[in-house]
Design an enzyme around this catalytic site. Structure first.
Site, PDB file in Angstrom:
ATOM      1  N   LYS A 170       0.866  -1.170   0.000  1.00 21.86           N
ATOM      2  CA  LYS A 170       0.000   0.000   0.000  1.00 21.86           C
ATOM      3  C   LYS A 170       0.911   1.231   0.000  1.00 21.86           C
ATOM      4  CE  LYS A 170      -2.437   3.318   2.248  1.00 21.86           C
ATOM      5  NZ  LYS A 170      -1.874   4.310   1.382  1.00 21.86           N
TER       6      LYS A 170
ATOM      7  N   GLU B 126       8.787   1.683  11.489  1.00 27.09           N
ATOM      8  CA  GLU B 126       9.892   2.635  11.337  1.00 27.09           C
ATOM      9  C   GLU B 126       9.250   4.011  11.268  1.00 27.09           C
ATOM     10  OE1 GLU B 126      12.095   5.093  10.442  1.00 27.09           O
ATOM     11  OE2 GLU B 126      12.285   4.365   8.370  1.00 27.09           O
TER      12      GLU B 126
ATOM     13  N   CYS C  53      13.352  10.400   7.843  1.00 24.32           N
ATOM     14  CA  CYS C  53      13.189   9.934   9.218  1.00 24.32           C
ATOM     15  C   CYS C  53      14.456  10.162  10.032  1.00 24.32           C
ATOM     16  CB  CYS C  53      12.806   8.464   9.227  1.00 24.32           C
ATOM     17  SG  CYS C  53      13.846   7.464   8.194  1.00 24.32           S
TER      18      CYS C  53
ATOM     19  N   GLU D 187       9.119  16.228  16.142  1.00 19.49           N
ATOM     20  CA  GLU D 187       9.544  16.013  14.754  1.00 19.49           C
ATOM     21  C   GLU D 187       8.738  16.956  13.841  1.00 19.49           C
ATOM     22  OE1 GLU D 187       8.507  12.323  12.586  1.00 19.49           O
ATOM     23  OE2 GLU D 187      10.577  12.337  11.881  1.00 19.49           O
TER      24      GLU D 187
HETATM   25  O1  TXE Z   1       2.271   9.644   7.493  1.00 20.46           O
HETATM   26  P1  TXE Z   1       1.319   8.420   7.662  1.00 20.46           P
HETATM   27  P2  TXE Z   1       2.001  11.065   6.816  1.00 20.46           P
HETATM   28  C1  TXE Z   1       5.992  11.184   9.942  1.00 20.46           C
HETATM   29  C2  TXE Z   1       6.345  12.638   9.797  1.00 20.46           C
HETATM   30  C3  TXE Z   1       5.140  13.216   9.114  1.00 20.46           C
HETATM   31  C4  TXE Z   1       4.038  12.419   9.773  1.00 20.46           C
HETATM   32  C5  TXE Z   1       2.761  12.330   8.972  1.00 20.46           C
HETATM   33  O2  TXE Z   1       6.493  13.218  11.075  1.00 20.46           O
HETATM   34  O3  TXE Z   1       4.985  14.594   9.360  1.00 20.46           O
HETATM   35  O4  TXE Z   1       4.582  11.121   9.920  1.00 20.46           O
HETATM   36  O5  TXE Z   1       3.037  11.938   7.626  1.00 20.46           O
HETATM   37  C6  TXE Z   1      -0.672   4.945   5.509  1.00 20.46           C
HETATM   38  N1  TXE Z   1      -3.776   2.166   8.495  1.00 20.46           N
HETATM   39  N2  TXE Z   1       6.528  10.369   8.862  1.00 20.46           N
HETATM   40  O6  TXE Z   1       0.628  11.565   7.119  1.00 20.46           O
HETATM   41  O7  TXE Z   1      -0.099   8.849   7.727  1.00 20.46           O
HETATM   42  C7  TXE Z   1      -0.587   6.106   4.567  1.00 20.46           C
HETATM   43  O8  TXE Z   1      -1.592   6.028   3.580  1.00 20.46           O
HETATM   44  C8  TXE Z   1      -2.791   1.777   7.673  1.00 20.46           C
HETATM   45  C9  TXE Z   1       7.756   9.679   9.123  1.00 20.46           C
HETATM   46  O9  TXE Z   1       2.368  10.951   5.402  1.00 20.46           O
HETATM   47  O10 TXE Z   1       1.874   7.615   8.775  1.00 20.46           O
HETATM   48  C10 TXE Z   1       0.827   5.936   4.050  1.00 20.46           C
HETATM   49  O11 TXE Z   1       0.879   4.898   3.071  1.00 20.46           O
HETATM   50  N3  TXE Z   1      -2.068   2.639   6.943  1.00 20.46           N
HETATM   51  C11 TXE Z   1       8.174   8.835   8.036  1.00 20.46           C
HETATM   52  C12 TXE Z   1       1.584   5.490   5.301  1.00 20.46           C
HETATM   53  O12 TXE Z   1       0.581   4.977   6.177  1.00 20.46           O
HETATM   54  C13 TXE Z   1      -2.323   3.943   7.070  1.00 20.46           C
HETATM   55  C14 TXE Z   1       7.609   8.856   6.715  1.00 20.46           C
HETATM   56  C15 TXE Z   1       2.348   6.610   5.998  1.00 20.46           C
HETATM   57  O13 TXE Z   1       1.482   7.667   6.250  1.00 20.46           O
HETATM   58  C16 TXE Z   1      -3.344   4.414   7.925  1.00 20.46           C
HETATM   59  C17 TXE Z   1       6.363   9.569   6.611  1.00 20.46           C
HETATM   60  C18 TXE Z   1      -4.086   3.447   8.674  1.00 20.46           C
HETATM   61  N4  TXE Z   1      -5.047   3.788   9.526  1.00 20.46           N
HETATM   62  C19 TXE Z   1       5.888  10.294   7.668  1.00 20.46           C
HETATM   63  N5  TXE Z   1      -3.352   5.767   7.856  1.00 20.46           N
HETATM   64  C20 TXE Z   1       9.456   8.082   8.141  1.00 20.46           C
HETATM   65  N6  TXE Z   1       9.593   7.244   9.173  1.00 20.46           N
HETATM   66  O14 TXE Z   1      10.311   8.192   7.276  1.00 20.46           O
HETATM   67  C21 TXE Z   1      -2.388   6.130   6.982  1.00 20.46           C
HETATM   68  N7  TXE Z   1      -1.770   5.028   6.492  1.00 20.46           N
END
Ligand code: TXE
Length: 486
Positions: A170, A245, A279, A378
Site C-alpha cells: 500500500k 519505522e 526519518c 519532529e
Molecule cells: O504519514 P502516515 P504522513 C511522519 C512525519 C510526518 C508524519 C505524517 O512526522 O509529518 O509522519 O506523515 C498509511 N492504516 N513520517 O501523514 O499517515 C498512509 O496512507 C494503515 C515519518 O504521510 O503515517 C501511508 O501509506 N495505513 C516517516 C503510510 O501509512 C495507514 C515517513 C504513511 O502515512 C493508515 C512519513 C491506517 N489507519 C511520515 N493511515 C518516516 N519514518 O520516514 C495512513 N496510512
C-alpha cells in the site's frame, strides 16, 4: 492497481488526484481501492503463496528473480526516479541517487534467499532428533510513505520475497506512481502473478482494511507514530507481527576536536537533504560552547546559499515540501518559536522564488530555552534547532532527552570519545564523522517513538519467516503405553 497479476481500477471506479509538489498542480489520477479490492489482493497473495508457482520455486530460483528485479530497476532508473520526483517533490539528484542504489537491496536479499537455514539441534533426549525449518511467515502488508518510496519499499519487499512470502503493497497517497512503475517490472522479473500486489488509496479505507485483514501475517510499516498506533491496534486482532519505522528527532553533537568543515557538510546534508523530510533528519544540533559561534556562523552562511528550485532541475539543492500539510506544519512550528523563547537565525519564510510549488526556506532556529517545540517535536521539514553544551556528559544527557531514538551523529576526532558516545547514545543508529549513510548490509531502525524492529541487514530476512520445529523418533523403539507403569 496491480491485483493478482492484472492491472485494474477500483471496483467502484473511484480515483484520487496526485499533486506535483514542484508546481502544486495535479499530475496523476490514481485508483482509490475499496475494501473489496483490498480483500481480493490479500486473497490473491495468499493463493500465490500457498498453491501457485511461487510456492514451488526453489529458494535459489526466488533469489534469481530478485536479482532480475534489481537489474530491471537499474535499467529503468530514469523513469523510476522521475516518477518519484514528480509525485513527491524530492530532488531528481536525490531520487536518481537513491534509485540507483535500490538494485543493491534486491541483489543482497536475492543472495540471501538460499541461505535461510534451520538448525539441527543438540537433542537432550537419546534417540530423538530435533531440527528446525524456516518457513515463509505468510502474506505481508508493506505500507510505504512518500518520502523515499522505492528505497522504503525495497527494504520490505526484498526480504519478504527472499523468504518466500507474497506481498500486498500500500503506497502513500502522495507517492503511488513510482511504486506502480515498479509494479510493471515485477512480471518481467519472472515473479508469478499474485506474489506482488499493489493497492492504492488513502489510509482509510485501504491501509486500515489491509492491516486488520485476517490473512495478513506481517505488517512492515514506515510512517508516523500516530498511524503506527492504529496499525498496532488493528494487527492485534490477528496477532500479525510488525516492524515499525517511525521517524525521529535525531541529535547531531559537535565537539571542538571535530573537523568543522566536514561537520558543516554532514549537518547541512543531514537536515536539508530531502527538504528535511527524512526519518533520520539530524534536526537537533548540540555544539560545545567554545566552537558554537564559529560553527553556527558557517552553517548560517552555507544555508543562505542553498539553491531552491524545481525538483526536476539537477542544479537545485533543495526542493519543495511534499504536501500542503507539511507546509502548515513548518509554518506552525517556526512561527511559534519566538514566543516560546527561541530565535530564527536564518530562513523561516516561504520564499518568493520559486513562485509556484510548496517551497519553504531552509531554516535554523536557536533554541537555548526549555520547552521550545521545534527542539523536541519532529517537524519533518528543513528546520535545524541549535543549542550548546559544556561537556560530554551534558551533551549525552541533552541528546538522549527525547521520546524518539532513531539516529544520532557525533563529530569528533577522538576515538575514545567516539566509542563512549556510541555506547551512551540512546538510538538505533549512531554515525560518527558521517551522516545519513545506509546500506543493505546494515540494520536500520529505532527505539521508543521511533518504532521497533530493524529493516536491512541479514537478520531482517528472518523476520519474514516462522520457525517450525520437527521431532523424529529415530531410536527404533516404539512409544510405550503412557498409563502403564514400567
Ligand atoms: O504519514 P502516515 P504522513 C511522519 C512525519 C510526518 C508524519 C505524517 O512526522 O509529518 O509522519 O506523515 C498509511 N492504516 N513520517 O501523514 O499517515 C498512509 O496512507 C494503515 C515519518 O504521510 O503515517 C501511508 O501509506 N495505513 C516517516 C503510510 O501509512 C495507514 C515517513 C504513511 O502515512 C493508515 C512519513 C491506517 N489507519 C511520515 N493511515 C518516516 N519514518 O520516514 C495512513 N496510512
Amino acid at each position: 492497481m496491480l491485483i493478482d497479476g492484472e492491472w485494474v481500477s477500483a471496483t467502484d471506479n473511484c480515483w484520487f488526484d496526485s499533486y506535483e509538489p514542484g508546481t502544486g498542480e495535479v499530475w496523476a489520477r490514481v485508483a482509490a481501492a475499496t475494501e473489496v479490492d483490498v480483500d481480493r489482493a490479500v486473497r490473491a497473495a495468499d493463493r500465490a503463496m500457498h498453491s501457485g508457482p511461487w510456492s514451488k520455486m526453489t529458494a535459489s530460483e526466488r533469489g534469481e528473480a530478485l536479482g532480475r528485479l534489481g537489474e530491471l530497476v537499474g535499467r529503468h532508473a530514469t523513469v523510476l526516479a522521475e516518477a518519484e520526483t514528480r509525485d513527491t517533490g524530492k530532488l531528481i539528484r536525490e531520487t536518481a541517487g537513491s534509485v540507483a542504489y535500490v538494485p543493491a537491496f534486491y541483489r543482497y536479499y536475492g543472495g540471501l534467499a538460499d541461505k535461510i537455514q534451520g538448525h539441527t539441534l543438540p537433542s537432550d533426549k537419546p534417540g530423538i532428533e530435533i531440527f528446525t525449518y524456516r518457513e515463509p511467515i505468510g502474506v505481508v502488508a508493506a505500507i510505504v510513505p512518500w518520502n523515499s518510496p522505492q528505497m522504503l519499499l525495497a527494504v520490505k519487499l526484498a526480504p519478504a520475497l527472499a523468504a518466500g512470502n507474497a506481498v500486498v503493497i500500500k503506497p502513500s497517497e502522495h507517492g503511488s506512481v513510482p511504486i506502480l512503475e515498479l509494479g510493471k517490472l515485477v512480471e518481467q522479473a519472472g515473479i508469478p502473478p499474485g506474489v506482488v500486489n499493489i493497492v492504492t488509496g488513502h489510509g482509510h479505507p485501504v491501509g486500515h482494511e489491509l492491516t486488520k485483514h485476517p490473512l495478513v501475517r506481517r505488517v512492515a510499516f514506515t510512517g508516523g507514530p500516530e498511524t503506527a498506533r492504529t496499525i498496532v491496534r488493528n494487527s492485534a486482532e490477528n496477532f500479525a507481527s510488525l516492524s515499525l519505522e517511525l521517524g525521529g528527532k535525531s541529535p547531531q553533537i559537535v565537539f571542538p576536536d571535530a573537523d568543522l568543515d566536514s561537520a558543516v557538510n554532514g549537518i547541512i546534508g543531514g537536515i536539508f537533504g530531502a527538504s528535511g523530510q527524512s526519518c533520520v533528519a539530524g534536526s537537533r544540533l548540540y555544539a560545545q560552547r567554545e566552537i558554537y559561534d564559529d560553527l553556527i556562523e558557517r552553517l548560517v552562511d552555507r544555508t543562505k546559499s542553498i539553491r531552491l528550485g524545481s525538483p526536476l532541475d539537477p542544479d537545485s539543492e533543495m526542493g519543495p515540501l511534499a504536501t500542503t500539510e507539511q507546509l502548515q506544519r513548518f509554518d506552525s512550528f517556526v512561527s511559534a518559536t519566538p514566543a516560546e523563547g527561541g530565535r530564527v537565525l536564518v530562513g523561516g519564510q516561504r520564499p518568493t522564488k520559486p513562485s509556484e510549488g510548496w517551497f519553504v526556506e531552509p531554516t535554523i532556529l536557536e533554541t537555548h530555552a526549555e520547552g521550545i517545540r521545534a527542539q523536541s517535536d519532529e517537524i519533518f521539514g528543513p528546520v535545524l534547532a541549535v543549542t550548546t553544551f559544556d561537556n560530554e556528559a551534558e551533551a549525552i544527557k541533552k541528546a538522549n532527552a527525547s521520546q524518539y531514538g532513531l539516529a544520532a551523529g557525533v563529530w569528533t576526532s577522538a576515538a575514545d570519545r567516539a566509542h563512549r558516545l556510541i555506547r551512551s547514545l540512546s538510538a538505533g543508529i549512531v554515525w560518527v564523522n558521517t551522516y545519513r549513510a545506509t546500506s543493505p548490509v546494515a540494520p536500520f531502525g529505532g527505539l521508543r517513538d521511533s518504532g521497533g524492529g530493524r529493516e536491512s541487514g541479514a537478520d531482517a530476512v528472518y523476520d519474514y519467516t516462522s520457525v517450525k520445529t520437527a521431532w523424529i523418533n529415530s531410536s527404533n523403539q516404539a512409544v510405550s503405553d503412557p498409563f502403564k507403569v514400567q
